[in-house]
Design an enzyme around this catalytic site. Structure first.
Site, PDB file in Angstrom:
ATOM      1  N   ASP A 293      -6.869   7.371  13.950  1.00  0.00           N
ATOM      2  CA  ASP A 293      -6.464   6.030  13.051  1.00  0.00           C
ATOM      3  C   ASP A 293      -5.103   5.948  12.911  1.00  0.00           C
ATOM      4  O   ASP A 293      -4.340   6.494  12.062  1.00  0.00           O
ATOM      5  CB  ASP A 293      -7.190   6.044  11.792  1.00  0.00           C
ATOM      6  CG  ASP A 293      -6.760   4.529  11.141  1.00  0.00           C
ATOM      7  OD1 ASP A 293      -6.209   3.776  11.657  1.00  0.00           O
ATOM      8  OD2 ASP A 293      -7.446   4.504   9.812  1.00  0.00           O
TER       9      ASP A 293
ATOM     10  N   LYS B 174       0.755  -1.281   0.008  1.00  0.00           N
ATOM     11  CA  LYS B 174      -0.183  -0.180  -0.102  1.00  0.00           C
ATOM     12  C   LYS B 174       0.843   1.322   0.009  1.00  0.00           C
ATOM     13  O   LYS B 174       0.427   2.325  -0.355  1.00  0.00           O
ATOM     14  CB  LYS B 174      -0.911  -0.023   1.222  1.00  0.00           C
ATOM     15  CG  LYS B 174      -1.985   1.115   1.131  1.00  0.00           C
ATOM     16  CD  LYS B 174      -2.917   0.701   2.508  1.00  0.00           C
ATOM     17  CE  LYS B 174      -3.976   1.706   2.668  1.00  0.00           C
ATOM     18  NZ  LYS B 174      -4.634   1.201   3.874  1.00  0.00           N
TER      19      LYS B 174
END
Ligand code: AMP
Length: 595
Positions: free
Chosen positions: A186, A71
């Site tokens: 997050d 990613k």
């Protein structure tokens, strides 16, 4: 029967997939009963593929054939790759990264294919649709590349959803009262986001979002390893040993979330030497402090962007595996002045939110509309190399904005539309998202009209339309897949640079705008002076003002140039008014003489 839509969290470290079953969003477990799968892909010498835990198991034997953290490369150029990417990254002829002969999209597609397989096996049917989450800070190219990865895996990606927005859904924040505000913190393996959401008329608005696509638990593992190697005076580590040592650093980190001490132990890590070093939770907290501090800076920035204080928030939720670290929880509690909500499983919240979104889209769950925002401003370059913003940072998407532009030179037949993303005043300091030429019918300077419109759809993909108004011809360019043209510096750097350079940037904008005006005025003034229509008193002022403009131009200082241009403008304005009056008088006089 309605089509099943999968909810997929395609994470840096781990991935998960879910679906709505009998009205409930659930995550789907694989044959081993696991609902969270490592985002790892092994590619064998003959092209064989294994994904997940099976791929990770091969890492000790073939470390350079097991790809993790893909990613971090998706939608990026090769020259933007990480220092510590676990496997060698090659560069294609067009500057894109490749790992073991495959693009990041193709490798991500292998993970998605495995998730699709697990879901189909669990649900006993073919599934072709998915919602996939991405960090709020992913730019167009990264979103488009994620979408392509889904397509390569045989999935129609019906929505690219921001991870914090997914988390908000998972926490059931839609059940809060009107105008409740929530921060979603997050911190995963590779990325960090802080988003502030507000409930308005039963709808989520993302008020602000801030973060870094290169900040996560992996960095803390590297810091732990560095501390150990520095203490023991180890300076050379080969890539095979590094993989083992990083795995141990991660294990130690996790242990210290539960215990006060842990032993970093790797026997014969390079075949000869061994490591055995005790690390305390206090040591870890010292090592982690600057890393946590970086996340807090983003939190403060997001609060500032939303013009809110911690007291204005009703809840703070934590997602991502790294929020299990007690020091992270404490730092968040201190900053936001409240205990964070940790009721959701931090590794599962995002996939669950994506699943809920999928359920909303196919009607399996109640409808909630989600609105996201643009992380950075979008605009085009105009005369003098200036950035002209069409869609400002933190605009709610989907959105549309347009502006009219003209030609810079006589008889020009084409205009280059250069699309930019960023917060700086000068085009050259922003990121280039791509450019294209638009032809138009030749016209004198400033007379041709071209409308430029930006449209961002609900997936955050940007479409630019340029219209030649005289012929009504449209050129439409989708920039979602312009990976090659995207200069992906960290968004954090962009925002802090814009703050750092605010004064010089503004001065340069003022100077450039004044210079453009001067370049327009000076030849016109000279032409009038040459015609001899100017009275002596006017001539003195105009010549003095002209000289002041020329001096200011050579000095390069913004405010003196602006003042001088205004003076020249004022001097010529009276002259222009008098010339018009004089021409009128003459015409009237001629008219009377003819009677
Ligand atoms: P995610 O990207 O959300 O899956 O988060 C993965 C990251 O969370 C990795 O860096 C893990 O090392 C980290 N992590 C998972 N569990 C723990 C734990 N108990 N303590 C500290 N970090 C953890």
């Amino acid at each position: 029967m309605r089509d099943i839509i999968l909810g997929i969290d395609l994470g840096t470290t781990n991935s998960a997939v879910g679906t709505v079953d009998s009205g409930f969003p659930i995550l789907l477990a694989n044959e081993d009963g696991k609902r969270i799968f490592p985002s790892a892909v092994w590619i064998g010498r003959n092209g064989e593929i294994e994904v997940g835990a099976a791929a990770l198991r091969r890492r000790t034997i073939e470390p350079d054939r097991v790809i993790t953290s893909i990613k971090r490369l998706i939608g990026r150029r090769a020259d933007e790759t990480e220092e510590h990417f676990p496997v060698a990254v090659a560069t294609t002829s067009n500057g894109l990264p490749q790992v073991l002969g495959k693009s990041p999209e193709e490798i991500s597609a292998e993970i998605l294919r495995e998730l699709k397989r697990i879901a189909e096996w669990r649900m006993g049917t073919t599934i072709t649709k998915a919602v996939i989450t991405v960090p709020a800070y992913f730019h167009d190219a990264q979103r488009a590349a994620t979408k392509r990865a889904g397509e390569l895996a045989g999935l129609e990606v019906v929505r690219i959803l921001n991870e914090p927005t997914a988390a908000a859904l998972a926490y059931g924040l839609d059940k809060l009262s009107e105008h409740s505000r929530v921060a979603v913190y997050d911190l995963g393996g590779g990325t960090f986001d802080l988003s502030i959401l507000e409930m308005q008329d039963g709808v989520f608005q993302v008020l602000a979002t801030h973060g870094d696509t290169r900040l996560g638990g992996d960095d803390l593992d590297a810091l732990i390893l560095r501390r150990v190697t520095e203490r023991l005076g180890i300076d050379e580590i080969d890539s095979t040993s590094r993989v083992r040592l990083m795995e141990e650093a991660e294990r130690v980190k996790r242990t210290l979330s539960e215990n006060d001490t842990a032993v970093f132990r790797v026997p014969f890590y390079d075949g000869a030497r061994s490591i055995e070093e005790t690390i305390t939770r206090e040591d870890l907290e010292t090592i982690a402090a600057p890393w946590i501090g970086r996340t807090l800076r983003h939190c403060r920035q997001a609060l500032a962007d939303a013009a809110l204080t911690p007291e204005d928030l009703d809840a703070v939720v934590l997602v991502g595996g790294s929020t299990r670290i007690p020091a992270v929880r404490q730092a968040v509690a201190d900053l936001f002045k409240r205990e964070p909500d940790v009721s959701q499983h931090p590794d599962e919240a995002i996939a669950l939110g994506a699943t809920i979104q999928g359920g909303i889209m196919n009607g399996a769950l109640r409808q909630i509309i989600l609105l996201d925002v643009t992380p950075l401003s979008l605009g085009i370059e105009t005369f003098g190399g200036l950035m002209n913003v069409l869609i400002p940072r933190n605009t709610t998407i989907p959105c549309k904005a347009g502006e009219m532009f003209t030609n810079a030179a006589d008889g020009q037949t084409a205009m280059r539309v250069r699309v930019l993303q960023g917060e700086r005043e000068m085009a050259r300091d922003n990121w280039d998202l791509g450019d294209f030429n638009v032809g138009f019918a030749p016209a004198p300077k400033g007379q041709a009209r071209m409308g430029v419109q930006f449209k961002i759809d609900e997936n955050g993909i940007l479409e630019v339309l340029a219209r030649d108004v005289s012929t009504n011809t449209d050129t439409i360019v989708k920039l979602g897949n312009a990976a090659v043209n995207v200069d992906d510096e960290a968004v954090e750097a962009m925002v802090s640079e814009s703050v750092e350079h605010a004064f010089t940037d503004i001065a340069e904008r003022i100077f450039t705008e004044a210079r453009l005006k001067a370049e327009e005025l000076l030849p016109a003034v000279e032409a009038v002076l040459a015609q001899g229509l100017v009275r002596d008193d006017e001539r003195v002022e105009i010549e003095a003002a002209t000289a002041a403009v020329k001096t200011a131009l050579t000095q390069g200082a913004a405010t003196p140039l602006k003042t001088a241009v205004q003076r020249l403008d004022a001097a010529t304005e009276t002259l222009a008014a008098r010339l018009v009056e004089q021409a009128l008088d003459e015409a009237l006089e001629r008219g009377m003489n003819h009677q």
